[in-house]
Design an enzyme around this catalytic site. Structure first.
Site, PDB file in Angstrom:
ATOM      1  CD  GLN A   1      -0.304   0.411  -1.345  1.00  0.00           C
ATOM      2  OE1 GLN A   1      -0.277   1.117  -0.338  1.00  0.00           O
ATOM      3  NE2 GLN A   1      -0.662   0.871  -2.539  1.00  0.00           N
TER       4      GLN A   1
ATOM      5  CB  CYS B   1      -2.600   3.902  -0.506  1.00  0.00           C
ATOM      6  SG  CYS B   1      -3.215   5.085  -1.735  1.00  0.00           S
TER       7      CYS B   1
ATOM      8  CG  HIS C   1       0.865   6.751  -0.768  1.00  0.00           C
ATOM      9  ND1 HIS C   1       0.342   5.521  -1.111  1.00  0.00           N
ATOM     10  CD2 HIS C   1       1.661   6.522   0.322  1.00  0.00           C
ATOM     11  CE1 HIS C   1       0.811   4.605  -0.288  1.00  0.00           C
ATOM     12  NE2 HIS C   1       1.595   5.184   0.596  1.00  0.00           N
TER      13      HIS C   1
ATOM     14  CG  ASN D   1       3.664   3.720   3.357  1.00  0.00           C
ATOM     15  OD1 ASN D   1       2.551   3.712   2.823  1.00  0.00           O
ATOM     16  ND2 ASN D   1       4.753   4.065   2.693  1.00  0.00           N
TER      17      ASN D   1
END
Length: 270
Positions: free
Chosen positions: A76, A82, A218, A238
């Site tokens: 990102q 996110c 997040h 992630n």
């Protein structure tokens, strides 16, 4: 009070970054993620009435990467997007389930175009708002709408849309048992966690952080789990590139609500 708490979170992470160079790469990202809370985005969507399938015995292990539901780890960059990455990841899995074709979806499409749904681009957002956008408009693939890590004018082309959704499920203040059922019965799901210093600096192993108790800020994707007598952990995808964690993934301790993983649970119905 809520505003002051989140401002304190921003100041705290900045002080950590200044004191320890290992976290400096993440300091801007973390501050912007927390700023999402200062904006006080309110996710008021009524829960979907979609029911999780019940199984008398859930599998002890499941990894949706092995079943073709998961695209490569992405990055990102210095943009608090996110929410867009987790939304796209869950959609990618469900579109694969429906079509048997794994397509890398466009986070930039969501970043640029979900403003009218109260998402804030690189200043944060909610997965439910992204799902509403996809439901009403569709979403392009990354190949036709590539990621730039900066918010731009919306250039969505309906002719390039590769999928949409019928509805979505959102569970608030849920349990790890419900997350387990959702992952086992449905596929990858989106959750929110708090980015503690240990979370940001994670390298390998089963992650556990008893001090990670702040309000989650997040979004990540749960793509599987291991739940055996010997080991219990979530497999977390992630969006910090493959250089973070275990090639972009984390194994997070299960049944301890690590970093507030039960705060929100989302997944689309395609």
């Amino acid at each position: 009070m809520e505003h002051s708490i989140f401002v304190m979170c921003i100041l705290a992470v900045l002080s950590i970054a200044l004191a320890n160079p290992i976290f400096q790469d993440f300091s801007q990202l973390k501050a912007v993620e927390n700023a999402n809370k200062v904006l006080q985005l309110v996710d008021q969507e009524v829960l979907s009435n979609h029911k999780l399938g019940q199984q008398s015995s859930l599998p002890q292990k499941i990894d949706w990467r092995e079943k073709g539901y998961v695209t490569n780890v992405k990055d990102q960059g210095q943009c608090a997007s996110c929410w867009a990455f987790a939304s796209a990841a869950t959609m990618e899995g469900q579109l694969f389930n429906k079509t048997n074709n794994l397509i890398t979806l466009s986070e930039q499409n969501l970043l640029d175009c979900a403003k009218s749904y109260n998402d804030k681009g690189c200043a944060g957002g909610w997965m439910s708002h992204a799902f509403k956008y996809i439901r009403d408009n569709g979403i392009e693939a990354d190949g036709t709408y590539p990621y730039t890590a900066t918010k731009q004018e919306c250039s969505f082309n309906e002719a390039n849309s590769v999928g949409t959704l019928q509805n979505y499920v959102k569970l608030t203040k849920t349990t790890e048992e419900e997350i387990l059922k959702a992952v086992a019965n449905h596929g990858p799901v989106g959750v929110y966690v708090y980015m503690s210093s240990l979370f940001m600096g994670y390298k390998s192993g089963i992650f556990e952080d008893d001090s990670c108790t702040e309000t989650p800020n997040h979004a990540v994707t749960v793509v599987g789990y291991v739940n055996t007598p010997q080991d219990q952990y979530w497999i977390i995808k992630n969006s910090f590139s493959k250089s973070w964690g275990e090639d972009g993934y984390m194994r997070m301790k299960m049944n301890k609500n690590v970093c507030g993983i039960t705060y929100r649970l989302y997944y689309p119905i395609v």
